[in-house]
Design an enzyme around this catalytic site. Structure first.
Site, PDB file in Angstrom:
ATOM      1  CE  LYS A 168      -6.243  -4.203  -2.382  1.00  0.00           C
ATOM      2  NZ  LYS A 168      -5.569  -4.214  -1.048  1.00  0.00           N
ATOM      3  CD  GLU A 243      -1.317  12.274   0.182  1.00  0.00           C
ATOM      4  OE1 GLU A 243      -2.156  13.186   0.219  1.00  0.00           O
ATOM      5  OE2 GLU A 243      -0.102  12.459   0.287  1.00  0.00           O
ATOM      6  CB  CYS A 277       5.208   8.137   3.641  1.00  0.00           C
ATOM      7  SG  CYS A 277       3.834   8.933   4.404  1.00  0.00           S
ATOM      8  CD  GLU A 364       9.331   4.782   0.366  1.00  0.00           C
ATOM      9  OE1 GLU A 364       8.897   4.010  -0.493  1.00  0.00           O
ATOM     10  OE2 GLU A 364       8.630   5.611   0.962  1.00  0.00           O
TER      11      GLU A 364
HETATM   12  O1  TXE Z   1       2.336   0.061  -0.763  1.00  0.00           O
HETATM   13  P1  TXE Z   1       1.739  -0.613  -2.069  1.00  0.00           P
HETATM   14  P2  TXE Z   1       2.510  -0.669   0.608  1.00  0.00           P
HETATM   15  C1  TXE Z   1       4.105   4.304   0.891  1.00  0.00           C
HETATM   16  C2  TXE Z   1       5.447   4.023   1.484  1.00  0.00           C
HETATM   17  C3  TXE Z   1       5.761   2.638   0.967  1.00  0.00           C
HETATM   18  C4  TXE Z   1       4.454   1.998   0.709  1.00  0.00           C
HETATM   19  C5  TXE Z   1       4.186   0.966   1.696  1.00  0.00           C
HETATM   20  O2  TXE Z   1       6.346   4.992   1.056  1.00  0.00           O
HETATM   21  O3  TXE Z   1       6.449   2.751  -0.248  1.00  0.00           O
HETATM   22  O4  TXE Z   1       3.434   3.020   0.782  1.00  0.00           O
HETATM   23  O5  TXE Z   1       2.862   0.549   1.586  1.00  0.00           O
HETATM   24  C6  TXE Z   1      -2.717  -1.699  -3.375  1.00  0.00           C
HETATM   25  N1  TXE Z   1      -3.920  -1.203  -8.337  1.00  0.00           N
HETATM   26  N2  TXE Z   1       3.346   5.141   1.787  1.00  0.00           N
HETATM   27  O6  TXE Z   1       3.661  -1.600   0.487  1.00  0.00           O
HETATM   28  O7  TXE Z   1       2.341  -1.916  -2.404  1.00  0.00           O
HETATM   29  C7  TXE Z   1      -2.202  -2.613  -2.289  1.00  0.00           C
HETATM   30  O8  TXE Z   1      -2.977  -3.803  -2.223  1.00  0.00           O
HETATM   31  C8  TXE Z   1      -4.549  -0.762  -7.227  1.00  0.00           C
HETATM   32  C9  TXE Z   1       3.205   6.545   1.484  1.00  0.00           C
HETATM   33  O9  TXE Z   1       1.190  -1.215   1.033  1.00  0.00           O
HETATM   34  O10 TXE Z   1       1.808   0.448  -3.060  1.00  0.00           O
HETATM   35  C10 TXE Z   1      -2.372  -1.734  -1.069  1.00  0.00           C
HETATM   36  O11 TXE Z   1      -3.697  -1.789  -0.611  1.00  0.00           O
HETATM   37  N3  TXE Z   1      -4.109  -0.978  -5.973  1.00  0.00           N
HETATM   38  C11 TXE Z   1       2.084   7.170   2.233  1.00  0.00           C
HETATM   39  C12 TXE Z   1      -2.065  -0.353  -1.613  1.00  0.00           C
HETATM   40  O12 TXE Z   1      -2.199  -0.444  -3.015  1.00  0.00           O
HETATM   41  C13 TXE Z   1      -2.958  -1.653  -5.834  1.00  0.00           C
HETATM   42  C14 TXE Z   1       2.022   6.771   3.663  1.00  0.00           C
HETATM   43  C15 TXE Z   1      -0.657   0.098  -1.299  1.00  0.00           C
HETATM   44  O13 TXE Z   1       0.216  -0.928  -1.700  1.00  0.00           O
HETATM   45  C16 TXE Z   1      -2.223  -2.143  -6.943  1.00  0.00           C
HETATM   46  C17 TXE Z   1       2.175   5.355   3.816  1.00  0.00           C
HETATM   47  C18 TXE Z   1      -2.758  -1.896  -8.238  1.00  0.00           C
HETATM   48  N4  TXE Z   1      -2.149  -2.325  -9.334  1.00  0.00           N
HETATM   49  C19 TXE Z   1       2.862   4.569   2.920  1.00  0.00           C
HETATM   50  N5  TXE Z   1      -1.114  -2.791  -6.458  1.00  0.00           N
HETATM   51  C20 TXE Z   1       1.972   8.680   2.192  1.00  0.00           C
HETATM   52  N6  TXE Z   1       2.616   9.385   1.299  1.00  0.00           N
HETATM   53  O14 TXE Z   1       1.210   9.217   2.972  1.00  0.00           O
HETATM   54  C21 TXE Z   1      -1.156  -2.679  -5.119  1.00  0.00           C
HETATM   55  N7  TXE Z   1      -2.268  -2.018  -4.725  1.00  0.00           N
END
Ligand code: TXE
Length: 459
Positions: A168, A243, A277, A364
């Site tokens: 996804k 992650e 990140c 963050e």
């Molecule tokens: O994250 P979200 P985002 C982190 C970065 C930032 C964030 C940005 O720090 O905070 O990611 O990405 C799905 N059950 N990193 O805004 O909202 C959502 O649809 C299951 C760290 O996208 O958490 C998306 O596909 N899935 C990283 C994914 O989760 C769910 C590197 C991420 O969404 C969900 C890059 C749920 N309840 C970004 N809710 C690293 N450490 O390597 C949302 N999603």
């Protein structure tokens, strides 16, 4: 207009209920996305494909990874174009960071799989050998900042180890996952091996995490979402790799070579508009070189080109932190404004004068905003670097004391006199609120398989 469809059992399917994907560069509508709410059909397809896929020799699965890499490489300009369109990032970043690494992820795990050694442990009267069995159907969930780079980082080892996949992508950036699906069907990847579903996280993402037939979840995203994923998966005893977020420090010691530290720290600050990140969103500079470093850093910042942030919603979040910084006593040394043009643009922003324990310097932001802090001793720099609830990455710039300081940083990875220099064999991941587990090389092989020990008594 691109009409994104789900890939289920080798077929592209859509739903009546859709929502729109907009470009961060000008807010134009660029695609429609199916609002998927359940994954039962995708799981059935993945289960149906599992026996044949896991029964292939690992060499044959390596060949499949190479086929995907080759076809992706043939289409690398289109991958970069779609990624730049979906994320707003400059084309050179989309090509040289996102697209090339996506190809490399498949190629690396193909090569890595061919050289995997069987582990044996000899006893005086018995031999132990370890086999690695596939987990089964696995769920891979990825974020919007490096869409195909991060999703392929999960897909490649999951396929290598004989699993079938429900993937996804973020609902904000679905285009390159959709394109990968088209590539995989074009080269004839067996139906149901890779299934890609699209939709909102709390709906289809949640459905993946809670589905009883999906036995492992590899998640990359925000810390708050990671908590929800963990809470759902834990009581089901699913394998979990998280992650999450970061608030990384770039530490410039008094003996740093500023010729490399200034461009290196600048790139760590603002690559991908600070939406990685691993970005160094806190810059800690030894007091004795502060003026020299800052003059050079601010001068070179003028020529550092960035794209918009991912959405208007995210831009408002980032702008709220710039306002918070001012409330907390910060001084804007550069940027802080919104350029007069369509799209979610923010000027690269540099803020000094804040306590390293302020909210701006410990929460963050995930945008083109860095805070600058002075220190007098290595111990003070280490204490400042370690004072957030995150622990993902960092960098130390020093001619003589880099490893000594790096080893004291509470994180999963630290670069010395460089940043984002990646060997895909090494462990990647964080501690504290930056996540659980490691991926990369053997760590990915371990996560995406079940190790079984066979102990044979000598007769
Ligand atoms: O994250 P979200 P985002 C982190 C970065 C930032 C964030 C940005 O720090 O905070 O990611 O990405 C799905 N059950 N990193 O805004 O909202 C959502 O649809 C299951 C760290 O996208 O958490 C998306 O596909 N899935 C990283 C994914 O989760 C769910 C590197 C991420 O969404 C969900 C890059 C749920 N309840 C970004 N809710 C690293 N450490 O390597 C949302 N999603």
């Amino acid at each position: 207009m691109i009409h994104v469809e789900n890939l289920i059992g080798g077929k592209f399917v859509s739903l009546d209920e859709k929502f729109e994907d907009t470009s961060p560069s000008d807010f134009s509508v660029i695609a429609t996305i199916p609002r998927t709410k359940q994954v039962n059909d995708a799981v059935l397809a993945a289960k149906a494909a599992l026996h044949d896929w896991s029964s292939l020799g690992i060499e044959q699965r390596c060949d499949w990874l190479d086929k995907i890499a080759n076809e992706l490489e043939n289409e690398i300009q289109e991958v970069a174009r779609l990624e730049a369109l979906d994320t707003g990032k400059p084309m050179d970043v989309a090509l040289n960071v996102d697209a090339k690494r996506s190809v490399n992820n498949f190629r690396f795990f193909a090569e890595f799989g061919r050289n995997l050694q069987e582990q044996k442990f000899e006893m005086s009267d018995a031999t132990n050998y370890v086999i690695r069995k596939p987990i089964g159907v696995v769920g891979l969930i990825s974020p919007w900042n490096l869409p195909l780079y991060l999703l392929s980082w999960k897909i490649a080892p999951a396929l290598l180890m004989g699993n079938t996949i429900i993937a996804k992508p973020s609902e904000i950036t679905p285009l390159t996952a959709h394109f990968l699906g088209r590539i995989c069907t074009k080269i004839g990847l067996p139906d149901g091996v890779l299934n890609i579903v699209n939709g909102y996280g709390p709906e289809v993402g949640q459905a993946i995490v809670e589905h009883p037939e999906i036995k492992a979840i590899s998640f990359t995203g925000g810390t708050s979402t990671g908590k929800i994923v963990a809470a759902t998966a834990a009581p089901m005893f699913k394998k979990l790799s998280l992650e999450l977020g970061g608030k990384n420090a770039s530490i410039i010691l008094d003996d740093a070579d500023l010729e490399i530290a200034v461009p290196g720290v600048l790139r760590a600050s603002f690559l991908n508009s600070g939406q990685i990140c691993l970005c160094g969103s806190r810059v800690l500079v030894h007091a004795s070189i502060y003026d020299d470093f800052m003059n050079r850093y601010l001068a070179e910042l003028k020529d550092f080109k960035i794209g918009p942030v991912i959405s208007e919603e995210h831009r408002q979040k980032v702008l709220s932190y710039i306002r918070l910084a001012i409330e907390e006593g910060g001084e804007i040394l550069a940027g802080g404004n919104v350029p007069e043009k369509p799209g979610a643009w923010i000027e690269p922003t540099v803020i000094s004068g804040l306590s390293h324990t302020s909210r701006t310097a410990t929460e963050e932001i995930f945008g083109p905003v860095v805070t600058i802090h002075k220190f007098d001793t290595d111990e003070e720099a280490i204490e400042m670097a370690n004072c957030t609830q995150y622990g993902l990455a960092g960098s130390v710039w020093s001619k003589n004391r880099g490893p000594h300081v790096a080893e004291k940083i509470e994180s999963g990875m630290v670069w010395v006199n460089t940043w984002l220099h990646r060997d895909l064999r090494v462990p990647f991941g964080g501690v504290k609120d930056s996540g659980v587990g490691r991926e990369g090389g053997l760590w990915s092989v371990g996560f995406f398989s079940e190790a079984v020990n066979i102990c044979v008594m000598e007769d």
